[in-house]
Motif scaffolding. Sequence first.
Motif, PDB file in Angstrom:
ATOM      1  N   GLU A  63       0.841  -1.189   0.000  1.00 29.57           N
ATOM      2  CA  GLU A  63       0.000   0.000   0.000  1.00 29.57           C
ATOM      3  C   GLU A  63       0.879   1.244   0.000  1.00 29.57           C
ATOM      4  OE1 GLU A  63      -3.667   0.781   2.697  1.00 29.57           O
ATOM      5  OE2 GLU A  63      -2.001   1.887   3.606  1.00 29.57           O
ATOM      6  N   ALA A  64       0.495   2.230  -0.786  1.00 27.37           N
ATOM      7  CA  ALA A  64       1.234   3.491  -0.840  1.00 27.37           C
ATOM      8  C   ALA A  64       0.258   4.656  -0.835  1.00 27.37           C
ATOM      9  CB  ALA A  64       2.104   3.540  -2.089  1.00 27.37           C
ATOM     10  N   THR A  65       0.485   5.618   0.056  1.00 26.98           N
ATOM     11  CA  THR A  65      -0.281   6.861   0.057  1.00 26.98           C
ATOM     12  C   THR A  65       0.469   7.871  -0.793  1.00 26.98           C
ATOM     13  OG1 THR A  65      -1.152   6.437   2.274  1.00 26.98           O
ATOM     14  CG2 THR A  65      -1.254   8.697   1.468  1.00 26.98           C
ATOM     15  N   LEU A  66      -0.218   8.389  -1.820  1.00 30.49           N
ATOM     16  CA  LEU A  66       0.441   9.278  -2.768  1.00 30.49           C
ATOM     17  C   LEU A  66       0.288  10.745  -2.378  1.00 30.49           C
ATOM     18  CD1 LEU A  66      -0.592   7.487  -6.088  1.00 30.49           C
ATOM     19  CD2 LEU A  66       1.440   7.113  -4.676  1.00 30.49           C
ATOM     20  N   ILE A  67      -0.940  11.149  -2.027  1.00 28.22           N
ATOM     21  CA  ILE A  67      -1.160  12.533  -1.635  1.00 28.22           C
ATOM     22  C   ILE A  67      -2.473  12.651  -0.868  1.00 28.22           C
ATOM     23  CG2 ILE A  67      -2.226  13.056  -3.879  1.00 28.22           C
ATOM     24  CD1 ILE A  67      -1.177  15.927  -3.575  1.00 28.22           C
ATOM     25  N   LYS A  68      -2.399  13.210   0.342  1.00 22.61           N
ATOM     26  CA  LYS A  68      -3.564  13.551   1.162  1.00 22.61           C
ATOM     27  C   LYS A  68      -4.605  12.437   1.242  1.00 22.61           C
ATOM     28  CE  LYS A  68      -3.144  18.535   0.430  1.00 22.61           C
ATOM     29  NZ  LYS A  68      -3.804  19.777  -0.031  1.00 22.61           N
ATOM     30  N   GLY A  69      -4.193  11.256   1.599  1.00 18.25           N
ATOM     31  CA  GLY A  69      -5.113  10.141   1.783  1.00 18.25           C
ATOM     32  C   GLY A  69      -5.386   9.321   0.546  1.00 18.25           C
ATOM     33  N   PHE A  70      -5.085   9.869  -0.612  1.00 26.91           N
ATOM     34  CA  PHE A  70      -5.306   9.147  -1.859  1.00 26.91           C
ATOM     35  C   PHE A  70      -4.091   8.269  -2.150  1.00 26.91           C
ATOM     36  CE2 PHE A  70      -4.808   8.814  -6.497  1.00 26.91           C
ATOM     37  CZ  PHE A  70      -6.005   8.201  -6.816  1.00 26.91           C
ATOM     38  N   GLY A  71      -4.355   7.004  -2.514  1.00 29.63           N
ATOM     39  CA  GLY A  71      -3.235   6.104  -2.748  1.00 29.63           C
ATOM     40  C   GLY A  71      -3.606   4.901  -3.587  1.00 29.63           C
ATOM     41  N   VAL A  72      -2.729   3.928  -3.580  1.00 29.10           N
ATOM     42  CA  VAL A  72      -2.887   2.724  -4.386  1.00 29.10           C
ATOM     43  C   VAL A  72      -2.532   1.512  -3.535  1.00 29.10           C
ATOM     44  CG1 VAL A  72      -0.516   2.779  -5.274  1.00 29.10           C
ATOM     45  CG2 VAL A  72      -2.316   1.678  -6.617  1.00 29.10           C
ATOM     46  N   ARG A  73      -3.129   0.392  -3.872  1.00 26.07           N
ATOM     47  CA  ARG A  73      -2.857  -0.858  -3.173  1.00 26.07           C
ATOM     48  C   ARG A  73      -2.720  -1.974  -4.207  1.00 26.07           C
ATOM     49  NH1 ARG A  73      -5.893  -4.951  -0.234  1.00 26.07           N
ATOM     50  NH2 ARG A  73      -4.945  -5.424   1.783  1.00 26.07           N
ATOM     51  N   LEU A  74      -1.604  -2.672  -4.163  1.00 24.25           N
ATOM     52  CA  LEU A  74      -1.317  -3.757  -5.096  1.00 24.25           C
ATOM     53  C   LEU A  74      -1.005  -5.015  -4.299  1.00 24.25           C
ATOM     54  CD1 LEU A  74       1.194  -1.794  -7.362  1.00 24.25           C
ATOM     55  CD2 LEU A  74      -1.254  -2.020  -7.725  1.00 24.25           C
ATOM     56  N   GLY A  75      -1.103  -6.160  -4.959  1.00 26.98           N
ATOM     57  CA  GLY A  75      -0.773  -7.389  -4.247  1.00 26.98           C
ATOM     58  C   GLY A  75      -0.771  -8.610  -5.136  1.00 26.98           C
ATOM     59  N   ASN A 107      -7.005 -20.028  -7.888  1.00 26.29           N
ATOM     60  CA  ASN A 107      -6.667 -18.851  -8.680  1.00 26.29           C
ATOM     61  C   ASN A 107      -5.481 -18.113  -8.071  1.00 26.29           C
ATOM     62  OD1 ASN A 107      -9.005 -19.315 -10.223  1.00 26.29           O
ATOM     63  ND2 ASN A 107     -10.237 -18.034  -8.859  1.00 26.29           N
ATOM     64  N   ILE A 108      -4.767 -17.428  -8.914  1.00 27.81           N
ATOM     65  CA  ILE A 108      -3.789 -16.452  -8.459  1.00 27.81           C
ATOM     66  C   ILE A 108      -4.118 -15.143  -9.153  1.00 27.81           C
ATOM     67  CG2 ILE A 108      -2.074 -17.071 -10.227  1.00 27.81           C
ATOM     68  CD1 ILE A 108       0.074 -16.481  -8.073  1.00 27.81           C
ATOM     69  N   GLY A 109      -4.090 -14.039  -8.395  1.00 27.13           N
ATOM     70  CA  GLY A 109      -4.519 -12.775  -8.973  1.00 27.13           C
ATOM     71  C   GLY A 109      -3.685 -11.597  -8.514  1.00 27.13           C
ATOM     72  N   ILE A 110      -3.753 -10.535  -9.301  1.00 25.78           N
ATOM     73  CA  ILE A 110      -3.098  -9.267  -8.981  1.00 25.78           C
ATOM     74  C   ILE A 110      -4.169  -8.182  -8.904  1.00 25.78           C
ATOM     75  CG2 ILE A 110      -1.467  -7.500  -9.741  1.00 25.78           C
ATOM     76  CD1 ILE A 110       0.108  -9.613 -11.162  1.00 25.78           C
ATOM     77  N   PRO A 111      -4.520  -7.720  -7.700  1.00 26.65           N
ATOM     78  CA  PRO A 111      -5.428  -6.588  -7.580  1.00 26.65           C
ATOM     79  C   PRO A 111      -4.670  -5.270  -7.730  1.00 26.65           C
ATOM     80  CG  PRO A 111      -4.907  -7.436  -5.402  1.00 26.65           C
ATOM     81  CD  PRO A 111      -4.194  -8.324  -6.394  1.00 26.65           C
ATOM     82  N   VAL A 112      -5.281  -4.331  -8.447  1.00 26.24           N
ATOM     83  CA  VAL A 112      -4.734  -2.984  -8.593  1.00 26.24           C
ATOM     84  C   VAL A 112      -5.839  -2.027  -8.149  1.00 26.24           C
ATOM     85  CG1 VAL A 112      -3.708  -1.298 -10.168  1.00 26.24           C
ATOM     86  CG2 VAL A 112      -3.321  -3.747 -10.540  1.00 26.24           C
ATOM     87  N   GLU A 113      -5.746  -1.534  -6.929  1.00 24.15           N
ATOM     88  CA  GLU A 113      -6.846  -0.794  -6.318  1.00 24.15           C
ATOM     89  C   GLU A 113      -6.436   0.652  -6.021  1.00 24.15           C
ATOM     90  OE1 GLU A 113      -8.372  -4.811  -3.961  1.00 24.15           O
ATOM     91  OE2 GLU A 113      -7.460  -3.151  -2.858  1.00 24.15           O
TER      92      GLU A 113
END
Length: 235
Positions: A63-75, A107-113
């Motif tokens: 998980e990464a926060t980019l700016i002011k609470g907005f971010g991305v989560r990968l896995g 299954n194996i998966g990559i979420p991009v959220e």
Amino acid sequence: MKIKSFFLTASLLLLLPFCAIAQDQHLGIEIGYNRPVLRESVSWDGGKLTTPFNGARVGLMYEATLIKGFGVRLGVEYDISSRTGKWHNASSFTTYPQTRKQLRMQNIGIPVEWQYKFQIAKETYLVLYTGPTFAYHLQFSGITMQKSYDQKVTNQSVSLVRQDVDNDDVYDYSQFNLQWGMGAAFQFQNYYVRGGYDFGIINAYRDRYNNLTDAATKARCDGWHISAGIYFLNF
């Protein structure tokens, strides 16, 4: 093994641009309940078949926060699930041999959220997210179980992603799936509970037409999930 290596490599490549610009970064693990739902339709009679599964999920998340609470989560997530039917008697006159059907899926998966964190108290957050998940079926099998009068059970397994029912040289089901998910999470310090729903957005069939029934084949694989996790590394 090659497929797992591909998904791991793809995940690492997705991380690189976010690592360079992120304000806060976290690495964590999670485990939870997963319920895929296969929704199939038959064009010639308008019939629909809904098949829910029960299973488990484990994942490694970034998980990464980019700016002011907005971010991305990968896995990278690994799911295993199944559905088992009831035993059926051989006929109305005799019990054995009994049979029942089972479906198994791995299954194996990559979420991009993409997500937004609302701070509702000290070190306490409400998180809303949405985004795609790219998945690959490691296993999608149909198993026929048969039980004799002396209670011995034999199994016959068929890989549905290697099955060609109408013999047109096209496998019936696709090994790939693409979903769009949305959901929410509650986080306190490094601990969180997360849940959401994923909508299948591509046809679950590779073979789009069944020559035996003279019908179009269409399906999607949805699913909902709930999990608990912890971020064990903050940087």
